[in-house]
Design a protein around this motif. Structure first.
Motif, PDB file in Angstrom:
ATOM      1  N   ASN A 220      -6.450   0.944  -9.165  1.00  0.00           N
ATOM      2  CA  ASN A 220      -6.505   1.475  -7.810  1.00  0.00           C
ATOM      3  C   ASN A 220      -5.798   2.823  -7.698  1.00  0.00           C
ATOM      4  OD1 ASN A 220      -5.276   1.178  -4.638  1.00  0.00           O
ATOM      5  ND2 ASN A 220      -7.428   0.712  -4.975  1.00  0.00           N
ATOM      6  N   LYS A 221      -4.810   3.044  -8.584  1.00  0.00           N
ATOM      7  CA  LYS A 221      -4.057   4.298  -8.550  1.00  0.00           C
ATOM      8  C   LYS A 221      -4.818   5.459  -9.185  1.00  0.00           C
ATOM      9  CE  LYS A 221      -0.635   2.858  -6.249  1.00  0.00           C
ATOM     10  NZ  LYS A 221      -0.538   3.319  -4.844  1.00  0.00           N
TER      11      LYS A 221
ATOM     12  N   GLY B 164     -11.065   2.081  -6.977  1.00  0.00           N
ATOM     13  CA  GLY B 164     -10.297   3.327  -7.002  1.00  0.00           C
ATOM     14  C   GLY B 164     -11.167   4.531  -6.700  1.00  0.00           C
TER      15      GLY B 164
ATOM     16  N   ALA C 299       5.029   1.555  -1.255  1.00  0.00           N
ATOM     17  CA  ALA C 299       4.635   1.014  -2.555  1.00  0.00           C
ATOM     18  C   ALA C 299       5.044  -0.454  -2.674  1.00  0.00           C
ATOM     19  CB  ALA C 299       5.273   1.826  -3.682  1.00  0.00           C
TER      20      ALA C 299
ATOM     21  N   ASP D 160       4.764   7.192  -5.567  1.00  0.00           N
ATOM     22  CA  ASP D 160       3.842   6.122  -5.179  1.00  0.00           C
ATOM     23  C   ASP D 160       3.502   5.231  -6.375  1.00  0.00           C
ATOM     24  OD1 ASP D 160       2.197   4.723  -3.357  1.00  0.00           O
ATOM     25  OD2 ASP D 160       0.439   5.830  -4.001  1.00  0.00           O
ATOM     26  N   TYR D 161       3.671   5.762  -7.594  1.00  0.00           N
ATOM     27  CA  TYR D 161       3.374   4.974  -8.787  1.00  0.00           C
ATOM     28  C   TYR D 161       4.436   3.902  -9.061  1.00  0.00           C
ATOM     29  CZ  TYR D 161      -0.679   7.752  -9.834  1.00  0.00           C
ATOM     30  OH  TYR D 161      -1.921   8.324  -9.758  1.00  0.00           O
TER      31      TYR D 161
ATOM     32  N   ASN E 225       4.668   1.553  -7.271  1.00  0.00           N
ATOM     33  CA  ASN E 225       3.892   0.361  -6.932  1.00  0.00           C
ATOM     34  C   ASN E 225       3.559  -0.472  -8.174  1.00  0.00           C
ATOM     35  OD1 ASN E 225       0.701  -0.509  -6.840  1.00  0.00           O
ATOM     36  ND2 ASN E 225       1.788  -1.149  -5.002  1.00  0.00           N
TER      37      ASN E 225
END
Length: 295
Positions: A103-104, A160, A18, A244-245, A247
């Motif tokens: 993108n997430k 995304g 991330a 991962d969030y 990021n």
């Protein structure tokens, strides 16, 4: 890291991934007015060298598993469109955290595409999470003709979506036993081959600083890609995916300190909250579902 549990190793790897992807976003922005196609080319050129090195290091063949070639082309095409969408949004949106957040959305689109093409059942709670994430995305995009960032926002949204389609192909090929390192190699080689002609005829003269930034974009992208691959070899998605969030947090911090004190507006923060809340809900739901299966 030998004394650490596999789950802890996975969390560390996904946090490093991330951080690398947030660095990629920052360096995309710092590279300035270089055309998006040229930015994408350098991102994938560096990744191609890394993927080739990893295949050679592990003495693995530069060939696909039988029956996966059409899916490699589909994954590479969708993935390249996803990178273009993400890079365009990152370059043209005022806040890189907004582009990163759009993108997430890819895991939610992966659920949709997996249901359509892989016949994986989407349960009611998963469907509600998808709807919630899309509502959150609208707060980030702020669809209005008065929004000067509408086109970049939509590009990030489509990015995304395409990334979700690409991950669905990766999932399908993984089920067929395809080597993940070859998948990264094929995607990088495909992307370089598609974008190289543009550079031959329309190369934008860069300063030394811009070249360094673009090489760092590629380095961070490669680090992020291999970091997340390593993370999921240590622990399953249901255990670590929510990390991962981070990021978004890294990207927001870098945007504030290195990109002119960027601070997203209130509506973007509302969108972040909703999307991350849906991701956490899915994370908890998936863990409970797995626990019920093994009890």
């Amino acid at each position: 890291m030998n004394r650490l549990s596999d789950k802890t190793k996975g969390i560390i790897c996904i946090l490093l991934s991330a951080l690398c992807f947030s660095g990629m976003s920052s360096f995309i922005n710092l590279s300035g007015d270089v055309p998006v196609v040229q930015k994408v080319f350098f991102r994938n050129l560096v990744a191609l060298f890394f993927a080739s090195f990893m295949l050679l290091k592990n003495r693995e063949p530069f060939r696909h598993t039988k029956g996966t070639l059409p899916f490699h082309f589909l994954r590479a095409s969708a993935g390249l469109l996803g990178v273009f969408g993400n890079f365009y949004a990152t370059t043209h949106m005022a806040h890189t955290a907004d582009a990163a957040m759009l993108n997430k959305l890819s895991p939610f689109f992966t659920l949709i595409f997996s249901a359509i093409f892989l016949r994986e059942k989407v349960k009611p709670k998963q469907a509600l999470a998808i709807i919630g994430a899309l509502v959150g995305a609208m707060f980030v995009i702020k669809p209005s003709f008065n929004n000067v960032e509408l086109i970049p926002s939509l590009a990030g949204f489509v990015g995304g979506l395409c990334a979700g389609a690409a991950y669905t192909c990766v999932r399908h090929m993984g089920n067929k036993g395809e080597n993940g390192r070859f998948t990264v190699f094929f995607f990088s080689a495909f992307s370089v081959a598609v974008t190289a002609p543009y550079l031959i005829f329309n190369y934008y003269e860069m300063t030394a600083k811009q070249l360094v930034y673009l090489l760092l974009v590629g380095l961070c992208a490669a680090g992020g890609q291999f970091g997340i691959t390593a993370a999921y070899t240590y622990a399953p998605s249901r255990e670590i995916s929510v990390y991962d969030y981070s990021n978004i947090i890294f990207t927001a911090i870098e945007g504030y300190f290195f990109l002119g004190h960027q601070v997203p507006d209130l509506w973007s923060f509302v969108g972040y909250f909703i999307i991350i809340l849906m991701a956490i809900w899915m994370f908890v739901y998936n863990r409970k579902e797995y626990s019920l299966k093994i009890d």
